[in-house]
Design a protein around this motif. Structure first.
Motif, PDB file in Angstrom:
ATOM      1  N   CYS A   1       0.862  -1.184   0.000  1.00 13.17           N
ATOM      2  CA  CYS A   1       0.000   0.000   0.000  1.00 13.17           C
ATOM      3  C   CYS A   1       0.894   1.228   0.000  1.00 13.17           C
ATOM      4  O   CYS A   1       2.007   1.187   0.526  1.00 13.17           O
ATOM      5  CB  CYS A   1      -0.881  -0.010   1.252  1.00 13.17           C
ATOM      6  SG  CYS A   1      -1.958   1.432   1.361  1.00 13.17           S
TER       7      CYS A   1
ATOM      8  N   LYS B   1       0.638   4.636   5.084  1.00 14.04           N
ATOM      9  CA  LYS B   1       1.269   4.011   6.260  1.00 14.04           C
ATOM     10  C   LYS B   1       0.392   4.240   7.486  1.00 14.04           C
ATOM     11  O   LYS B   1       0.835   4.801   8.494  1.00 14.04           O
ATOM     12  CB  LYS B   1       2.659   4.623   6.498  1.00 14.04           C
ATOM     13  CG  LYS B   1       3.621   4.478   5.322  1.00 14.04           C
ATOM     14  CD  LYS B   1       4.991   4.075   5.765  1.00 14.04           C
ATOM     15  CE  LYS B   1       5.950   3.701   4.648  1.00 14.04           C
ATOM     16  NZ  LYS B   1       5.404   3.101   3.459  1.00 14.04           N
TER      17      LYS B   1
ATOM     18  N   PHE C   1      -2.486   1.947  12.337  1.00 13.40           N
ATOM     19  CA  PHE C   1      -3.228   0.803  12.882  1.00 13.40           C
ATOM     20  C   PHE C   1      -3.131  -0.433  11.991  1.00 13.40           C
ATOM     21  O   PHE C   1      -3.687  -1.473  12.309  1.00 13.40           O
ATOM     22  CB  PHE C   1      -4.709   1.175  13.079  1.00 13.40           C
ATOM     23  CG  PHE C   1      -5.397   1.647  11.820  1.00 13.40           C
ATOM     24  CD1 PHE C   1      -5.890   0.733  10.907  1.00 13.40           C
ATOM     25  CD2 PHE C   1      -5.539   2.997  11.556  1.00 13.40           C
ATOM     26  CE1 PHE C   1      -6.521   1.160   9.749  1.00 13.40           C
ATOM     27  CE2 PHE C   1      -6.174   3.441  10.404  1.00 13.40           C
ATOM     28  CZ  PHE C   1      -6.661   2.519   9.500  1.00 13.40           C
TER      29      PHE C   1
ATOM     30  N   PRO D   1       1.790  -1.954   5.884  1.00 13.04           N
ATOM     31  CA  PRO D   1       3.074  -1.295   5.616  1.00 13.04           C
ATOM     32  C   PRO D   1       4.267  -2.041   6.219  1.00 13.04           C
ATOM     33  O   PRO D   1       5.376  -1.952   5.712  1.00 13.04           O
ATOM     34  CB  PRO D   1       2.918   0.081   6.284  1.00 13.04           C
ATOM     35  CG  PRO D   1       1.457   0.278   6.458  1.00 13.04           C
ATOM     36  CD  PRO D   1       0.861  -1.081   6.616  1.00 13.04           C
TER      37      PRO D   1
ATOM     38  N   ASN E   1      -4.816  -4.469  -1.057  1.00 15.57           N
ATOM     39  CA  ASN E   1      -4.963  -3.543   0.065  1.00 15.57           C
ATOM     40  C   ASN E   1      -5.424  -2.162  -0.377  1.00 15.57           C
ATOM     41  O   ASN E   1      -6.155  -1.485   0.333  1.00 15.57           O
ATOM     42  CB  ASN E   1      -3.631  -3.405   0.803  1.00 15.57           C
ATOM     43  CG  ASN E   1      -3.139  -4.743   1.290  1.00 15.57           C
ATOM     44  OD1 ASN E   1      -3.814  -5.400   2.061  1.00 15.57           O
ATOM     45  ND2 ASN E   1      -1.971  -5.165   0.817  1.00 15.57           N
ATOM     46  N   ASN E   2      -4.947  -1.748  -1.553  1.00 14.90           N
ATOM     47  CA  ASN E   2      -5.282  -0.391  -2.004  1.00 14.90           C
ATOM     48  C   ASN E   2      -5.139  -0.322  -3.521  1.00 14.90           C
ATOM     49  O   ASN E   2      -4.230   0.318  -4.052  1.00 14.90           O
ATOM     50  CB  ASN E   2      -4.353   0.619  -1.325  1.00 14.90           C
ATOM     51  CG  ASN E   2      -4.878   2.031  -1.433  1.00 14.90           C
ATOM     52  OD1 ASN E   2      -5.800   2.303  -2.204  1.00 14.90           O
ATOM     53  ND2 ASN E   2      -4.293   2.940  -0.686  1.00 14.90           N
TER      54      ASN E   2
ATOM     55  N   ASP F   1     -10.009   2.899  -1.371  1.00 10.44           N
ATOM     56  CA  ASP F   1      -9.694   4.107  -0.615  1.00 10.44           C
ATOM     57  C   ASP F   1     -10.526   5.279  -1.155  1.00 10.44           C
ATOM     58  O   ASP F   1     -10.323   5.709  -2.297  1.00 10.44           O
ATOM     59  CB  ASP F   1      -8.182   4.363  -0.781  1.00 10.44           C
ATOM     60  CG  ASP F   1      -7.673   5.456   0.132  1.00 10.44           C
ATOM     61  OD1 ASP F   1      -8.487   6.291   0.571  1.00 10.44           O
ATOM     62  OD2 ASP F   1      -6.462   5.470   0.394  1.00 10.44           O
TER      63      ASP F   1
ATOM     64  N   ARG G   1     -10.374   8.313  -0.675  1.00 12.88           N
ATOM     65  CA  ARG G   1      -9.579   9.496  -1.034  1.00 12.88           C
ATOM     66  C   ARG G   1      -9.052   9.425  -2.456  1.00 12.88           C
ATOM     67  O   ARG G   1      -8.667  10.425  -3.039  1.00 12.88           O
ATOM     68  CB  ARG G   1      -8.394   9.645  -0.063  1.00 12.88           C
ATOM     69  CG  ARG G   1      -8.827   9.960   1.353  1.00 12.88           C
ATOM     70  CD  ARG G   1      -7.722   9.706   2.335  1.00 12.88           C
ATOM     71  NE  ARG G   1      -7.401   8.282   2.424  1.00 12.88           N
ATOM     72  CZ  ARG G   1      -6.632   7.735   3.354  1.00 12.88           C
ATOM     73  NH1 ARG G   1      -6.086   8.492   4.272  1.00 12.88           N
ATOM     74  NH2 ARG G   1      -6.399   6.443   3.364  1.00 12.88           N
TER      75      ARG G   1
HETATM   76  S1  SF4 Z   1      -4.016  -0.895   3.512  1.00 13.95           S
HETATM   77 FE1  SF4 Z   1      -5.529   0.631   4.101  1.00 13.95          FE
HETATM   78  S2  SF4 Z   1      -5.329   0.816   6.308  1.00 13.95           S
HETATM   79 FE2  SF4 Z   1      -3.466  -0.219   5.537  1.00 13.95          FE
HETATM   80  S3  SF4 Z   1      -1.963   1.399   5.206  1.00 13.95           S
HETATM   81 FE3  SF4 Z   1      -3.048   1.098   3.285  1.00 13.95          FE
HETATM   82  S4  SF4 Z   1      -4.742   2.591   3.324  1.00 13.95           S
HETATM   83 FE4  SF4 Z   1      -3.969   2.383   5.418  1.00 13.95          FE
END
Ligand code: SF4
Length: 409
Positions: free
Chosen positions: A158, A161, A164, A168, A196-197, A236, A238
């Motif tokens: 992703c 970072k 939670f 990353p 993930n993204n 995401d 955004r």
């Molecule tokens: S996978 Fe999602 S929660 Fe994890 S770092 Fe990337 S955007 Fe953030």
């Protein structure tokens, strides 16, 4: 030494004549099948090996002859069961080496190695990660979902970072494109992608072209049955724009999952949902993180925003609240700075009744979570029986009236 060479080295040099491979998933509750083990199975079967998979522990299995044992791991709060499983197989009679991998093992590598003395593999085996999972490994195991779906990734890592999140740490490099072909099983109708993204990829148009080229276009069918593709980890908000929403809408997508982890993203999130609607996507779903830096009020607000969007725009958004637990936590007892243990228990009670899902209907939402933030807080601070059996619960208005009377007196 690359990871794959490392396995080959162990396999062909250090452990001569390695032929019987045991793959173990600890006996914790898992919705999704152990993808890493399924790919290791493909790797070893292609090398002509005999591969066996078992969920949990069995001394009958452990005490057979094995040349190599892999143990997968998942969440850190499954620490005890995972550790017990490793210790159990460490006592295997053939003294087969053990390799432990997966999320928990990567995050707590030092702890596992120190306590058990077994080898922990950090992160992914890149080449093995590109192999087709061996679906035959899990076909008789009912507890997993996704029996009619290929499972894969078209990106890894992703660009963000978030503190939670484990991604990353475990997948620090963003890989913007992984071809789909090798990951598909021709027997499976649907496709679940654990990216993930995915919108962070500048190859997103190519990813969509690949999906359409493999018959995951909007309206695609296998026989009479509709096909679906699901970016299961969510996209995401955004990064959503007209261009990528148009591409998403050309796919057999259901549902569209958009992350809504932070109330500060309210406007961006709502805009993304409205854009989805404009492109004809009405089945949506999202993960709602709570117990992190959020408050009970903003958690409620995020849920309510979804229900209101449903009511106002004829959408169908299902929310899946996800309780935050720190990445190095050995259990699920963590209480976020703005929460109390009682409030967290209260939410668990409500979610238990709704099977973990917050549905799209306002009437049900109000009944389960309350009509506003204050009522929500009142509900989740009540004893468990009163949350389960609402007839025992004093209605909020009456509670406030009594409170006012007693304050006046
Ligand atoms: S996978 Fe999602 S929660 Fe994890 S770092 Fe990337 S955007 Fe953030």
């Amino acid at each position: 030494m690359s990871n794959i060479i490392h396995i080959k080295h162990m396999y062909f040099n250090k452990v001569i004549n390695s032929k019987r491979i045991l793959l173990i998933e600890p006996d914790y509750k898992a919705t999704y099948p152990p993808l890493g083990l399924m790919k290791l199975s493909t790797f070893h079967k292609r090398a002509g090996d005999e591969v066996h998979f078992l969920k949990g522990t069995s001394s009958g299995v452990r005490d057979q002859h094995w040349d190599l044992i892999y143990i997968s791991t998942l969440f850190t709060f499954q620490w005890k069961k995972t550790l017990d499983t490793i210790q159990f197989y460490k006592n295997n009679k053939s003294k087969a080496p053990i390799i432990v991998g997966g999320v928990l093992a990567s995050l707590l590598k030092n702890e596992i190695e120190e306590i058990t003395g077994v080898e922990v593999h950090f992160g992914l085996y890149d080449e093995i990660d590109r192999l087709t999972p061996d679906y035959s490994l899990i076909e008789d195991i009912k507890e997993y979902s996704l029996h009619d779906a290929s499972i894969g990734y078209m990106t890894r890592g992703c660009i963000n970072k978030c503190k939670f999140c484990a991604v990353p740490k475990i997948e620090p490099n963003f890989i913007n494109y992984i071809p789909l072909e090798n990951q598909l099983s021709k027997d499976k109708k649907d496709l679940v992608l654990f990216d993930n993204n995915v919108l962070a990829s500048d190859e997103f148009p190519r990813i969509v072209r690949d999906l359409i080229g493999n018959n995951f276009n909007k309206g695609a069918r296998v026989g009479k049955r509709q096909r679906f593709v699901d970016f299961n980890q969510g996209i995401d908000a955004r990064l959503i724009n007209d261009e990528n929403m148009a591409l998403l809408s050309s796919l057999a997508l259901r549902p569209l999952r958009i992350a809504f982890d932070d109330i500060k993203l309210e406007n961006i999130y709502a805009k993304a949902v409205m854009l989805a609607k404009r492109y004809g996507i009405t089945h949506l779903s999202n993960y709602i993180l709570y117990n992190y830096l959020d408050t009970p009020e903003d958690f409620y607000r995020r849920l309510r925003i979804n229900v209101e969007l449903n009511e106002q725009h004829g959408l169908s958004i299902f929310s899946f609240p996800m309780k935050y637990v720190p990445l190095d936590s050995f259990d699920r007892k963590y209480v976020g700075i703005n929460w109390t243990p009682q409030q967290l228990r209260g939410i668990q009670c409500i979610l238990h009744a709704t099977h973990g899902v917050v549905g799209p209907k306002l009437k049900f939402f109000n009944a389960a979570f309350g009509n506003h933030e204050d009522e929500f807080k009142y509900i989740i601070e009540q004893p468990e029986e009163s949350i389960f059996y609402r007839n025992n619960l004093l209605p909020y208005d009456e509670y406030i009236n009594r409170l006012n009377i007693s304050t006046c007196v």
